[in-house]
Design a protein around this motif. Structure first.
Motif, PDB file in Angstrom:
ATOM      1  N   ALA A  45       0.835  -1.157   0.094  1.00 57.05           N
ATOM      2  CA  ALA A  45      -0.014   0.068  -0.089  1.00 57.05           C
ATOM      3  C   ALA A  45       0.903   1.087   0.107  1.00 57.05           C
ATOM      4  O   ALA A  45       0.647   2.299  -0.768  1.00 57.05           O
ATOM      5  N   GLY A  46       1.724   1.212   0.571  1.00 64.39           N
ATOM      6  CA  GLY A  46       2.881   2.291   0.732  1.00 64.39           C
ATOM      7  C   GLY A  46       3.536   2.646  -0.781  1.00 64.39           C
ATOM      8  O   GLY A  46       3.519   3.595  -0.845  1.00 64.39           O
ATOM      9  N   GLN A  47       3.998   1.509  -1.413  1.00 69.01           N
ATOM     10  CA  GLN A  47       4.435   1.623  -2.521  1.00 69.01           C
ATOM     11  C   GLN A  47       3.520   2.523  -3.686  1.00 69.01           C
ATOM     12  O   GLN A  47       3.596   3.047  -4.396  1.00 69.01           O
ATOM     13  N   ALA A  48       2.223   1.749  -3.399  1.00 69.13           N
ATOM     14  CA  ALA A  48       1.095   2.234  -4.490  1.00 69.13           C
ATOM     15  C   ALA A  48       0.996   3.796  -4.025  1.00 69.13           C
ATOM     16  O   ALA A  48       0.522   4.734  -4.969  1.00 69.13           O
ATOM     17  N   ALA A  49       1.034   4.018  -2.665  1.00 71.08           N
ATOM     18  CA  ALA A  49       0.676   5.526  -2.605  1.00 71.08           C
ATOM     19  C   ALA A  49       1.768   6.477  -3.004  1.00 71.08           C
ATOM     20  O   ALA A  49       1.217   7.673  -3.411  1.00 71.08           O
ATOM     21  N   ARG A  50       2.909   5.969  -2.870  1.00 70.34           N
ATOM     22  CA  ARG A  50       3.931   7.119  -3.351  1.00 70.34           C
ATOM     23  C   ARG A  50       3.770   7.142  -5.002  1.00 70.34           C
ATOM     24  O   ARG A  50       4.237   8.166  -5.700  1.00 70.34           O
ATOM     25  N   SER A  51       3.058   6.243  -5.594  1.00 69.05           N
ATOM     26  CA  SER A  51       2.977   6.440  -7.096  1.00 69.05           C
ATOM     27  C   SER A  51       1.768   7.096  -7.491  1.00 69.05           C
ATOM     28  O   SER A  51       1.461   7.339  -8.668  1.00 69.05           O
ATOM     29  N   LEU A  52       0.680   7.163  -6.441  1.00 62.83           N
ATOM     30  CA  LEU A  52      -0.471   7.735  -6.868  1.00 62.83           C
ATOM     31  C   LEU A  52      -0.341   9.560  -6.901  1.00 62.83           C
ATOM     32  O   LEU A  52       0.580  10.008  -6.023  1.00 62.83           O
ATOM     33  N   PRO A  53      -1.346  10.271  -7.514  1.00 62.06           N
ATOM     34  CA  PRO A  53      -1.428  11.512  -7.251  1.00 62.06           C
ATOM     35  C   PRO A  53      -1.634  11.854  -5.590  1.00 62.06           C
ATOM     36  O   PRO A  53      -2.199  10.991  -4.885  1.00 62.06           O
ATOM     37  N   ASP A  54      -1.253  13.077  -5.567  1.00 68.04           N
ATOM     38  CA  ASP A  54      -1.303  13.678  -4.147  1.00 68.04           C
ATOM     39  C   ASP A  54      -2.864  13.691  -3.476  1.00 68.04           C
ATOM     40  O   ASP A  54      -2.941  13.743  -2.409  1.00 68.04           O
ATOM     41  N   ASP A  55      -3.745  13.713  -4.201  1.00 68.95           N
ATOM     42  CA  ASP A  55      -5.214  13.846  -3.785  1.00 68.95           C
ATOM     43  C   ASP A  55      -5.574  12.613  -3.514  1.00 68.95           C
ATOM     44  O   ASP A  55      -6.900  12.269  -3.362  1.00 68.95           O
ATOM     45  N   VAL A  56      -5.002  11.244  -3.589  1.00 70.06           N
ATOM     46  CA  VAL A  56      -5.336  10.242  -3.192  1.00 70.06           C
ATOM     47  C   VAL A  56      -4.956   9.636  -1.889  1.00 70.06           C
ATOM     48  O   VAL A  56      -3.711   9.537  -1.770  1.00 70.06           O
ATOM     49  N   ARG A  57      -5.937   9.026  -1.060  1.00 72.43           N
ATOM     50  CA  ARG A  57      -5.222   8.324  -0.176  1.00 72.43           C
ATOM     51  C   ARG A  57      -5.692   6.955   0.158  1.00 72.43           C
ATOM     52  O   ARG A  57      -6.864   6.578  -0.436  1.00 72.43           O
ATOM     53  N   VAL A  58      -4.818   6.296   0.587  1.00 74.09           N
ATOM     54  CA  VAL A  58      -5.048   4.672   0.554  1.00 74.09           C
ATOM     55  C   VAL A  58      -5.385   4.180   2.094  1.00 74.09           C
ATOM     56  O   VAL A  58      -4.718   4.588   2.869  1.00 74.09           O
ATOM     57  N   HIS A  59      -6.549   3.597   2.126  1.00 76.30           N
ATOM     58  CA  HIS A  59      -7.049   3.060   3.479  1.00 76.30           C
ATOM     59  C   HIS A  59      -6.740   1.611   3.316  1.00 76.30           C
ATOM     60  O   HIS A  59      -7.127   0.906   2.683  1.00 76.30           O
ATOM     61  N   VAL A  60      -6.056   1.135   4.432  1.00 73.80           N
ATOM     62  CA  VAL A  60      -5.833  -0.332   4.539  1.00 73.80           C
ATOM     63  C   VAL A  60      -6.549  -0.752   5.790  1.00 73.80           C
ATOM     64  O   VAL A  60      -6.732  -0.196   7.098  1.00 73.80           O
ATOM     65  N   SER A  61      -7.434  -1.761   5.686  1.00 77.35           N
ATOM     66  CA  SER A  61      -8.220  -2.427   6.765  1.00 77.35           C
ATOM     67  C   SER A  61      -7.527  -3.698   7.154  1.00 77.35           C
ATOM     68  O   SER A  61      -7.391  -4.633   6.324  1.00 77.35           O
ATOM     69  N   LEU A  62      -7.208  -3.583   8.654  1.00 73.44           N
ATOM     70  CA  LEU A  62      -6.052  -5.089   8.870  1.00 73.44           C
ATOM     71  C   LEU A  62      -7.077  -6.201   9.636  1.00 73.44           C
ATOM     72  O   LEU A  62      -6.710  -7.110   9.830  1.00 73.44           O
ATOM     73  N   GLY A  63      -8.242  -5.629  10.240  1.00 73.97           N
ATOM     74  CA  GLY A  63      -9.190  -6.682  10.517  1.00 73.97           C
ATOM     75  C   GLY A  63      -9.072  -6.855  12.174  1.00 73.97           C
ATOM     76  O   GLY A  63      -9.765  -7.421  12.786  1.00 73.97           O
ATOM     77  N   SER A  64      -8.041  -6.187  12.820  1.00 74.24           N
ATOM     78  CA  SER A  64      -7.733  -6.345  14.151  1.00 74.24           C
ATOM     79  C   SER A  64      -6.931  -5.137  14.829  1.00 74.24           C
ATOM     80  O   SER A  64      -6.230  -4.644  13.820  1.00 74.24           O
ATOM     81  N   ALA A  65      -6.606  -5.006  15.980  1.00 71.08           N
ATOM     82  CA  ALA A  65      -5.748  -3.828  16.453  1.00 71.08           C
ATOM     83  C   ALA A  65      -4.467  -4.227  16.280  1.00 71.08           C
ATOM     84  O   ALA A  65      -4.080  -5.460  16.827  1.00 71.08           O
ATOM     85  N   VAL A  66      -3.852  -3.489  15.583  1.00 72.71           N
ATOM     86  CA  VAL A  66      -2.256  -3.590  15.353  1.00 72.71           C
ATOM     87  C   VAL A  66      -1.794  -2.325  15.251  1.00 72.71           C
ATOM     88  O   VAL A  66      -1.969  -1.374  14.870  1.00 72.71           O
ATOM     89  N   ALA A  67      -0.381  -2.422  16.309  1.00 72.79           N
ATOM     90  CA  ALA A  67       0.322  -1.254  16.420  1.00 72.79           C
ATOM     91  C   ALA A  67       1.359  -1.062  15.443  1.00 72.79           C
ATOM     92  O   ALA A  67       2.251  -1.615  15.306  1.00 72.79           O
ATOM     93  N   VAL A  68       1.049  -0.280  14.278  1.00 69.13           N
ATOM     94  CA  VAL A  68       1.882  -0.171  13.352  1.00 69.13           C
ATOM     95  C   VAL A  68       1.997   1.336  12.724  1.00 69.13           C
ATOM     96  O   VAL A  68       1.238   2.177  13.033  1.00 69.13           O
ATOM     97  N   ALA A  69       3.118   1.549  12.080  1.00 67.74           N
ATOM     98  CA  ALA A  69       3.212   3.093  11.678  1.00 67.74           C
ATOM     99  C   ALA A  69       3.135   2.859  10.257  1.00 67.74           C
ATOM    100  O   ALA A  69       3.904   2.313   9.429  1.00 67.74           O
ATOM    101  N   PRO A  70       1.673   3.422   9.957  1.00 68.36           N
ATOM    102  CA  PRO A  70       1.669   3.537   8.382  1.00 68.36           C
ATOM    103  C   PRO A  70       2.769   4.228   7.383  1.00 68.36           C
ATOM    104  O   PRO A  70       3.112   5.443   7.887  1.00 68.36           O
ATOM    105  N   PRO A  71       2.595   3.778   6.314  1.00 62.90           N
ATOM    106  CA  PRO A  71       3.675   4.412   5.469  1.00 62.90           C
ATOM    107  C   PRO A  71       2.967   5.847   4.936  1.00 62.90           C
ATOM    108  O   PRO A  71       1.621   5.941   5.208  1.00 62.90           O
TER     109      PRO A  71
END
Length: 258
Positions: free
Chosen positions: A164-190
């Motif tokens: 998702a981070g790779q995709a976000a870097r290649s998409l226009p600035d007005d696009v936001r990528v939302h990732v649903s992980l299905g459970s509480a996970v402590a992560v630092a999103p790209p």
């Protein structure tokens, strides 16, 4: 009695007490047909040439043969849940009702495979269990893409975030990528990626579930599960299947059809 397609003991129990029973199935691509591509082989599309149709026929025979030996390979006895055979005399699968199978997808999105006459396409039945999470706050000035995986494997969740981070870097600035992980996970999103536990991009009151819900995203990258696909169709969201996905025992089959 109406039973989920995974509940193999329901049919024999209903037969034992003389009760009629039906099957409800969210992924009818897994039901064996007398023509077309088989399931479980990675998402085949229907063969268009004599060679392709011969491949489909060989695949159907292979799947049927594997199902006959799978219980022995797994060391289980189907008789423990009342199943005395895998196939009826007419060739249909005994785990599904011979009277009616309610297929929870639109028939237009499935390949023609000459399914048993009991199968009826009734369209998706959408239900999201109540969750405490509030609907996502989406900036109307931006375009939003939802990505789901349909897995609880930690390594795959991290791989999903990386992709998702790779995709976000290649998409226009007005696009936001939302990732649903299905459970509480402590992560630092790209950068450019928003992480959710559970998300409903098409919320709607229960009495209005049969109406077209308001569209809150531009497209969805679902894992090809029946619920995710049905929700995307109901919300008017464009499904996207990236190369190398989906993952799972038969996720390729609904993805190939849709």
């Amino acid at each position: 009695m109406i039973a989920d397609f995974t509940m193999g003991a329901v049919g024999p129990a209903a037969d034992a007490v003389g009760s009629p029973w039906w099957t409800v199935h969210p992924s009818p691509c897994a039901i064996e047909g007398r023509s077309g591509p088989p399931s479980y082989l990675g998402g085949w599309r229907p063969g268009q040439t004599p060679l392709g149709r011969a491949r489909d026929a060989a695949g159907r025979r292979w799947v049927r043969a594997f199902k006959r030996v799978a219980p022995r390979l797994a060391g289980v006895r189907l008789s423990d849940v009342g199943l005395t055979r895998i196939y009826r005399d007419d060739g249909s699968e005994a785990i599904y009702s011979a009277e009616r199978v309610l297929a929870l997808t639109p028939g237009a999105v499935e390949y023609e495979r000459d399914l048993p006459p009991a199968v009826r396409y009734v369209g998706p039945v959408l239900f999201t269990p109540p969750v405490e999470a509030a609907p996502p706050d989406l900036d109307p000035a931006l375009r939003h893409v939802l990505v789901t995986a349909g897995t609880h494997l930690p390594w795959h969740k991290q791989a999903l975030l990386d992709a998702a981070g790779q995709a976000a870097r290649s998409l226009p600035d007005d696009v936001r990528v939302h990732v649903s992980l299905g459970s509480a996970v402590a992560v630092a999103p790209p950068p450019g990626v928003v992480v959710h536990d559970y998300v409903e991009l098409c919320p709607r009151p229960a009495p209005l579930r049969r109406r077209r819900p308001p569209r809150r995203g531009r497209c969805a990258r679902p894992h090809a599960g029946g619920g995710a696909a049905g929700g995307g169709v109901a919300g008017g969201l464009r499904p996207v299947r990236p190369r190398g996905a989906p993952r799972g025992r038969r996720r390729g089959d609904p993805a190939a059809a849709r």
